[in-house]
Design a protein around this motif. Structure first.
Motif, PDB file in Angstrom:
ATOM      1  N   THR A 258       0.859  -1.181   0.000  1.00 10.09           N
ATOM      2  CA  THR A 258       0.000   0.000   0.000  1.00 10.09           C
ATOM      3  C   THR A 258       0.901   1.239   0.000  1.00 10.09           C
ATOM      4  N   ASP A 259       0.298   2.409  -0.216  1.00  9.86           N
ATOM      5  CA  ASP A 259       1.128   3.612  -0.396  1.00  9.86           C
ATOM      6  C   ASP A 259       1.741   4.128   0.905  1.00  9.86           C
ATOM      7  N   GLY A 260       1.361   3.560   2.045  1.00 12.96           N
ATOM      8  CA  GLY A 260       1.933   4.001   3.309  1.00 12.96           C
ATOM      9  C   GLY A 260       3.435   3.843   3.350  1.00 12.96           C
ATOM     10  N   TYR A 261       3.942   2.731   2.797  1.00  8.16           N
ATOM     11  CA  TYR A 261       5.390   2.498   2.766  1.00  8.16           C
ATOM     12  C   TYR A 261       6.067   3.448   1.781  1.00  8.16           C
ATOM     13  N   LEU A 262       5.482   3.598   0.617  1.00 12.96           N
ATOM     14  CA  LEU A 262       6.107   4.401  -0.441  1.00 12.96           C
ATOM     15  C   LEU A 262       6.088   5.893  -0.116  1.00 12.96           C
ATOM     16  N   ASP A 263       5.063   6.364   0.612  1.00 16.25           N
ATOM     17  CA  ASP A 263       4.893   7.797   0.856  1.00 16.25           C
ATOM     18  C   ASP A 263       5.476   8.266   2.187  1.00 16.25           C
ATOM     19  N   GLN A 264       6.077   7.360   2.958  1.00 13.86           N
ATOM     20  CA  GLN A 264       6.605   7.756   4.253  1.00 13.86           C
ATOM     21  C   GLN A 264       7.783   8.728   4.107  1.00 13.86           C
ATOM     22  N   ASN A 265       7.684   9.867   4.782  1.00 15.32           N
ATOM     23  CA  ASN A 265       8.747  10.871   4.717  1.00 15.32           C
ATOM     24  C   ASN A 265       9.932  10.461   5.585  1.00 15.32           C
ATOM     25  N   GLY A 266      11.127  10.891   5.154  1.00 19.66           N
ATOM     26  CA  GLY A 266      12.333  10.589   5.915  1.00 19.66           C
ATOM     27  C   GLY A 266      13.560  10.965   5.120  1.00 19.66           C
ATOM     28  N   GLY A 267      14.701  10.391   5.518  1.00 16.04           N
ATOM     29  CA  GLY A 267      15.941  10.725   4.848  1.00 16.04           C
ATOM     30  C   GLY A 267      16.440  12.109   5.228  1.00 16.04           C
TER      31      GLY A 267
END
Length: 450
Positions: A258-267
């Motif tokens: 789902t997009d929760g993994y792809l859209d998580q902010n970080g780095g």
């Protein structure tokens, strides 16, 4: 005299002024004491009110927390369990991580009409937390209806695209979202996968959600879903989703999220994780076991999130991976027996009649053994046995005749089955079996005549 009078007047005025100041001082002290007591009383009342309010808030919070925790147990029971995938795939993993105690992500897995046919759904509903969890219950209800329709129709060509359309129409009706003026506006993004181990066919339909896979040789591909969600009031009731069909082979590995993994902010720059990083994890680690790949996914996300101090998770996360195993060689004769209806039904009828005849012959044999041990009733029992044997002979003769007629008609079945190698082999085997059975029946008839 004048000076004395003046002095007396000044003294008198001073006395008056002093008396006034003294009275004002007493009044001020009395006022302060009264006001202070009133203020202290007000503070005491406020303090008690705050304590009562605090207890009420704590009680309400406790009840709310207990309700949400119990809802979490219900949601955990509604979603599928990872071990359900084990019979269908060579290796797999499932990571389902709600942002809160309950979440708006749901994944569902079902076996269908036989042990080599299954369907997998991974869905991201509107919102997260309690609102998202409510929508997942609607998705679960519609999913049960879909599976029921498939199980009722053994000839249905299962289509993830059709299932996605069914979800779209049904959710819009359930939530009264047929028009753009509707108050409610809930739906989902996600993907639906159908897999058949016998045919090694995998079908996929996605709503704003892709499917990633890699071959044993390391060739990586992404299947894009429709850029269209499901169930929202803006969605067209009659929208048709596309479907991708893949002929899979052993060793291919598939990944969905789902997009929760792809859209998580970080780095370092507080950017979303993105599809590129997700894809690189697969490319760099596809030779590892699914358990190891799952660990890498989770560790890299943790590193990505922790790069930003006090970084909160944005959404629920669901990541699923599975590896295709060997093609199933299991076969269901009942599917072939339905071929060409009337003739094959005669085969079934004759088979059942032969079974009954055999059972009757066994019973007669048992009766004969008992008759031998009985001296007084031997003649009468032998007479009855002879009558039963005659009936069995007549029945067996009829079956043998019918079997020969059936064998003579097998040329027609062989011609019809020439288009299907598996069916042709089955029919040839049936002919051989029937000829053998017919010969055995004639042998038994010979014994009975003697």
């Amino acid at each position: 005299d004048n000076d004395l009078t003046t002095a007396e007047n000044v003294l008198k005025n001073a006395q008056i002024a002093y008396n006034a100041l003294f009275e004002e001082k007493n009044n001020f002290e009395e006022f302060n004491n009264t006001d202070l007591k009133s203020l202290e009383l007000s503070i005491e009342v406020t303090k008690k009110d705050l304590e009562i309010a605090k207890k009420q808030i704590e009680t309400t919070h406790k009840h709310t927390r207990e309700s949400i925790e119990y809802a979490s147990l219900i949601q955990g029971a509604v979603i599928s369990q990872s071990e359900e995938l084990r019979p269908y795939f060579k290796d797999h993993f499932v990571s389902w991580t709600p942002k809160d105690t309950v979440g708006g992500d749901i994944w569902l897995f079902n076996d269908l009409r036989h042990e080599d046919e299954c369907i997998l759904m991974f869905i991201d509903c509107t919102g997260h937390g309690v609102p998202g969890a409510f929508v997942t219950m609607i998705v679960k209800a519609v999913e049960r209806e879909v599976v029921g329709k498939i199980l009722e129709d053994p000839n249905m060509d299962v289509s993830p695209a059709w299932i996605m359309s069914f979800f779209n129409k049904t959710m819009k009706k359930l939530l009264k979202q047929e028009t753009k003026d509707s108050v409610s506006n809930a739906g989902f993004d996600g993907g639906i996968i159908y897999y058949n181990r016998r045919t090694q066919i995998l079908k996929f339909a996605g709503a704003e959600t892709p499917l990633f896979y890699i071959t044993p040789e390391g060739e990586f591909k992404t299947i894009k879903g429709n850029r269209y969600s499901v169930g929202y009031k803006k969605c067209d009731m009659n929208y048709e989703y596309k479907e991708t069909i893949i002929e899979v082979q052993e060793g291919m590995k598939f990944f969905c999220t789902t997009d929760g993994y792809l859209d998580q902010n970080g780095g370092e720059k507080d950017f979303p994780f993105g599809k590129k990083r997700f894809s690189n994890i697969i490319k760099d680690n596809y030779k590892e076991s699914m358990a190891e790949i799952q660990t890498i996914f989770m560790m890299q996300m943790q590193e990505w999130e922790s790069a930003i101090p006090n970084n909160d998770r944005n959404d629920d996360m669901t990541v699923i991976g599975f590896e295709i195993g060997a093609k199933s060689d299991k076969f269901q004769p009942i599917e072939v027996l339905k071929y060409e209806g009337v003739i094959t039904q005669n085969v079934v009828d004759i088979s059942q009649g032969t079974e009954k005849t055999t059972q009757n012959m066994i019973k007669i044999s048992d009766s004969a053994q008992e008759l031998i041990a009985t001296s007084e009733e031997t003649k009468d029992n032998l007479s009855r046995t002879r009558e039963k044997s005659v009936d069995v002979m007549h029945q067996s003769t009829y079956i043998a005749t019918k079997t020969k007629l059936l064998i003579s008609s097998m040329d027609e079945i062989l011609e019809l089955s020439s288009k299907n190698n598996n069916l042709g082999k089955l029919v040839k085997d049936s002919v051989t079996s029937l000829e053998s059975g017919s010969q055995r029946l004639e042998d038994e008839l010979g014994k009975l005549t003697v």
